[in-house]
Design a protein around this motif. Structure first.
Motif, PDB file in Angstrom:
ATOM      1  N   ASN A 270       0.833  -1.198   0.000  1.00  0.00           N
ATOM      2  CA  ASN A 270       0.000   0.000   0.000  1.00  0.00           C
ATOM      3  C   ASN A 270       0.871   1.252   0.000  1.00  0.00           C
ATOM      4  O   ASN A 270       1.758   1.413   0.839  1.00  0.00           O
ATOM      5  N   GLN A 271       0.596   2.139  -0.940  1.00  0.00           N
ATOM      6  CA  GLN A 271       1.419   3.340  -1.086  1.00  0.00           C
ATOM      7  C   GLN A 271       1.262   4.330   0.062  1.00  0.00           C
ATOM      8  O   GLN A 271       2.044   5.280   0.179  1.00  0.00           O
ATOM      9  N   LYS A 272       0.316   4.101   0.956  1.00  0.00           N
ATOM     10  CA  LYS A 272       0.148   4.989   2.107  1.00  0.00           C
ATOM     11  C   LYS A 272       1.392   5.000   2.982  1.00  0.00           C
ATOM     12  O   LYS A 272       1.678   5.998   3.650  1.00  0.00           O
ATOM     13  N   PHE A 273       2.149   3.907   2.956  1.00  0.00           N
ATOM     14  CA  PHE A 273       3.364   3.848   3.767  1.00  0.00           C
ATOM     15  C   PHE A 273       4.463   4.722   3.166  1.00  0.00           C
ATOM     16  O   PHE A 273       5.121   5.477   3.874  1.00  0.00           O
ATOM     17  N   ALA A 274       4.660   4.625   1.867  1.00  0.00           N
ATOM     18  CA  ALA A 274       5.696   5.420   1.204  1.00  0.00           C
ATOM     19  C   ALA A 274       5.368   6.904   1.254  1.00  0.00           C
ATOM     20  O   ALA A 274       6.271   7.753   1.269  1.00  0.00           O
ATOM     21  N   MET A 275       4.077   7.235   1.277  1.00  0.00           N
ATOM     22  CA  MET A 275       3.653   8.632   1.284  1.00  0.00           C
ATOM     23  C   MET A 275       3.433   9.163   2.697  1.00  0.00           C
ATOM     24  O   MET A 275       3.086  10.323   2.876  1.00  0.00           O
ATOM     25  N   GLY A 276       3.637   8.296   3.702  1.00  0.00           N
ATOM     26  CA  GLY A 276       3.367   8.679   5.078  1.00  0.00           C
ATOM     27  C   GLY A 276       4.620   8.900   5.902  1.00  0.00           C
ATOM     28  O   GLY A 276       5.612   9.460   5.424  1.00  0.00           O
ATOM     29  N   ASN A 277       4.593   8.404   7.129  1.00  0.00           N
ATOM     30  CA  ASN A 277       5.695   8.575   8.072  1.00  0.00           C
ATOM     31  C   ASN A 277       6.928   7.816   7.609  1.00  0.00           C
ATOM     32  O   ASN A 277       6.859   6.619   7.325  1.00  0.00           O
ATOM     33  N   ALA A 278       8.078   8.508   7.547  1.00  0.00           N
ATOM     34  CA  ALA A 278       9.305   7.907   7.017  1.00  0.00           C
ATOM     35  C   ALA A 278       9.771   6.724   7.856  1.00  0.00           C
ATOM     36  O   ALA A 278      10.244   5.711   7.319  1.00  0.00           O
ATOM     37  N   GLU A 279       9.630   6.824   9.170  1.00  0.00           N
ATOM     38  CA  GLU A 279      10.083   5.734  10.040  1.00  0.00           C
ATOM     39  C   GLU A 279       9.212   4.497   9.876  1.00  0.00           C
ATOM     40  O   GLU A 279       9.714   3.366   9.816  1.00  0.00           O
ATOM     41  N   GLU A 280       7.902   4.692   9.749  1.00  0.00           N
ATOM     42  CA  GLU A 280       7.001   3.556   9.534  1.00  0.00           C
ATOM     43  C   GLU A 280       7.278   2.888   8.185  1.00  0.00           C
ATOM     44  O   GLU A 280       7.202   1.660   8.066  1.00  0.00           O
ATOM     45  N   TRP A 281       7.586   3.690   7.184  1.00  0.00           N
ATOM     46  CA  TRP A 281       7.903   3.163   5.862  1.00  0.00           C
ATOM     47  C   TRP A 281       9.182   2.326   5.922  1.00  0.00           C
ATOM     48  O   TRP A 281       9.264   1.237   5.365  1.00  0.00           O
ATOM     49  N   LYS A 282      10.182   2.831   6.623  1.00  0.00           N
ATOM     50  CA  LYS A 282      11.438   2.103   6.760  1.00  0.00           C
ATOM     51  C   LYS A 282      11.227   0.806   7.537  1.00  0.00           C
ATOM     52  O   LYS A 282      11.785  -0.242   7.185  1.00  0.00           O
ATOM     53  N   ASN A 283      10.410   0.866   8.568  1.00  0.00           N
ATOM     54  CA  ASN A 283      10.138  -0.334   9.365  1.00  0.00           C
ATOM     55  C   ASN A 283       9.449  -1.405   8.527  1.00  0.00           C
ATOM     56  O   ASN A 283       9.762  -2.599   8.646  1.00  0.00           O
ATOM     57  N   LEU A 284       8.510  -0.978   7.685  1.00  0.00           N
ATOM     58  CA  LEU A 284       7.814  -1.945   6.829  1.00  0.00           C
ATOM     59  C   LEU A 284       8.795  -2.614   5.874  1.00  0.00           C
ATOM     60  O   LEU A 284       8.745  -3.834   5.668  1.00  0.00           O
ATOM     61  N   GLN A 285       9.687  -1.825   5.283  1.00  0.00           N
ATOM     62  CA  GLN A 285      10.687  -2.398   4.390  1.00  0.00           C
ATOM     63  C   GLN A 285      11.541  -3.438   5.112  1.00  0.00           C
ATOM     64  O   GLN A 285      11.815  -4.524   4.578  1.00  0.00           O
ATOM     65  N   THR A 286      11.947  -3.117   6.338  1.00  0.00           N
ATOM     66  CA  THR A 286      12.766  -4.036   7.121  1.00  0.00           C
ATOM     67  C   THR A 286      12.026  -5.331   7.409  1.00  0.00           C
ATOM     68  O   THR A 286      12.580  -6.427   7.280  1.00  0.00           O
ATOM     69  N   VAL A 287      10.749  -5.214   7.779  1.00  0.00           N
ATOM     70  CA  VAL A 287       9.935  -6.396   8.071  1.00  0.00           C
ATOM     71  C   VAL A 287       9.774  -7.263   6.820  1.00  0.00           C
ATOM     72  O   VAL A 287       9.907  -8.496   6.873  1.00  0.00           O
ATOM     73  N   LEU A 288       9.505  -6.631   5.683  1.00  0.00           N
ATOM     74  CA  LEU A 288       9.289  -7.396   4.456  1.00  0.00           C
ATOM     75  C   LEU A 288      10.549  -8.130   4.013  1.00  0.00           C
ATOM     76  O   LEU A 288      10.504  -9.314   3.649  1.00  0.00           O
ATOM     77  N   VAL A 289      11.684  -7.454   4.039  1.00  0.00           N
ATOM     78  CA  VAL A 289      12.931  -8.090   3.615  1.00  0.00           C
ATOM     79  C   VAL A 289      13.328  -9.192   4.586  1.00  0.00           C
ATOM     80  O   VAL A 289      13.694 -10.301   4.176  1.00  0.00           O
ATOM     81  N   SER A 290      13.258  -8.917   5.881  1.00  0.00           N
ATOM     82  CA  SER A 290      13.640  -9.907   6.889  1.00  0.00           C
ATOM     83  C   SER A 290      12.739 -11.134   6.831  1.00  0.00           C
ATOM     84  O   SER A 290      13.224 -12.277   6.879  1.00  0.00           O
ATOM     85  N   SER A 291      11.435 -10.926   6.696  1.00  0.00           N
ATOM     86  CA  SER A 291      10.502 -12.047   6.636  1.00  0.00           C
ATOM     87  C   SER A 291      10.687 -12.850   5.361  1.00  0.00           C
ATOM     88  O   SER A 291      10.539 -14.085   5.364  1.00  0.00           O
ATOM     89  N   PHE A 292      10.997 -12.171   4.267  1.00  0.00           N
ATOM     90  CA  PHE A 292      11.264 -12.869   3.007  1.00  0.00           C
ATOM     91  C   PHE A 292      12.477 -13.783   3.154  1.00  0.00           C
ATOM     92  O   PHE A 292      12.445 -14.960   2.756  1.00  0.00           O
ATOM     93  N   GLU A 293      13.539 -13.266   3.753  1.00  0.00           N
ATOM     94  CA  GLU A 293      14.763 -14.060   3.933  1.00  0.00           C
ATOM     95  C   GLU A 293      14.512 -15.265   4.821  1.00  0.00           C
ATOM     96  O   GLU A 293      15.017 -16.359   4.565  1.00  0.00           O
ATOM     97  N   LYS A 294      13.707 -15.076   5.866  1.00  0.00           N
ATOM     98  CA  LYS A 294      13.409 -16.185   6.782  1.00  0.00           C
ATOM     99  C   LYS A 294      12.529 -17.243   6.126  1.00  0.00           C
ATOM    100  O   LYS A 294      12.501 -18.401   6.565  1.00  0.00           O
ATOM    101  N   SER A 295      11.835 -16.855   5.068  1.00  0.00           N
ATOM    102  CA  SER A 295      10.942 -17.792   4.381  1.00  0.00           C
ATOM    103  C   SER A 295      11.654 -18.665   3.361  1.00  0.00           C
ATOM    104  O   SER A 295      11.100 -19.647   2.873  1.00  0.00           O
ATOM    105  N   LEU A 296      12.876 -18.285   3.009  1.00  0.00           N
ATOM    106  CA  LEU A 296      13.616 -19.021   1.982  1.00  0.00           C
ATOM    107  C   LEU A 296      14.081 -20.386   2.493  1.00  0.00           C
ATOM    108  O   LEU A 296      14.327 -20.570   3.673  1.00  0.00           O
TER     109      LEU A 296
END
Length: 235
Positions: free
Chosen positions: A209-235
């Motif tokens: 959802n683009q609301k994260f990229a257009m919203g709070n910078a820290e929340e956007w960064k946190n989402l990116q971290t969660v997505l990348v970390s969870s992706f790596e753990k799923s491999l």
């Protein structure tokens, strides 16, 4: 899928809203459209870079050519390959767009996948996208969408595991399967599935959802971290 025989590919088809100078005339007065979700996937390039720079990525490709010039995530003969700005152009001009801005991007991705498969590897392809929070007055009801083909077991299993890992890291995110689009709709991943057997290729599309990229910078960064970390753990 054994990790030593798997290759991970990250792509981003709608990373920017660039228009080559030779086609500027076609976009006269289109500044608002180019700057909106219609011109590109807002935030997708940031997210793509986070995945591409992670230890899990074996190769990555992105494009910053506006989807309003040519839609890189559509089949060659899809009726919406060209937007209302480029569809009226002479056929010669449209062929030039395909030759210089559509085909090279898709060909480099396909060549990489073919090389890996011929080398005996399985390919996991993640195509990174984002979606507008509101479309035609309807509010989208998700933070993250994981798109896959339900008939391909590896894709289904990976999506399920990834969703679990996302929830484990942050249960507040609303994750939905095949939303806001179907994972089987026309797209680059869909084409690649037709070209490669399920045991050779698994393709998923990530929609954020683009609301994260257009919203709070820290929340956007946190989402990116969660997505990348969870992706790596799923491999």
């Amino acid at each position: 899928m054994s990790q030593d025989k798997r290759k991970v590919l990250i792509t981003c088809e709608h990373g920017g809203n660039d228009v080559p100078p030779e086609f500027n005339a076609a976009f006269d007065g289109a500044e608002e459209a180019l700057a909106s979700h219609r011109g590109y996937d807002i935030g997708a390039l940031d997210l793509f870079k986070a995945f591409a720079q992670s230890s899990s990525a074996d190769a990555s490709f992105s494009s910053t050519t506006s989807r309003l010039l040519v839609e890189l995530n559509r089949s060659r003969h899809h009726p919406k390959l060209f937007s209302e700005f480029t569809h009226p152009l002479p056929e010669e001009e449209k062929r030039k767009i395909v030759t210089h801005y559509y085909a090279p991007y898709r060909e480099q991705v396909e060549e990489q996948i073919n090389d890996w498969i011929q080398g005996g590897f399985h390919v996991l392809h993640l195509s990174v996208h984002s979606f507008t929070p509101v479309l035609d007055g309807d509010k989208r009801k998700a933070d993250i969408g994981l798109l896959y083909n339900p008939s391909r077991e590896r894709e289904q299993l990976f999506a399920s595991k990834w969703r679990q890992e996302i929830s484990r890291l942050n249960s507040d995110y609303k994750v939905r399967y095949n939303y806001p689009y179907k994972g089987t709709s026309d797209g680059f991943v869909t084409l690649l599935r037709r070209k490669h057997a399920a045991e050779e290729y698994a393709g998923l599309e990530l929609e954020v959802n683009q609301k994260f990229a257009m919203g709070n910078a820290e929340e956007w960064k946190n989402l990116q971290t969660v997505l990348v970390s969870s992706f790596e753990k799923s491999l």
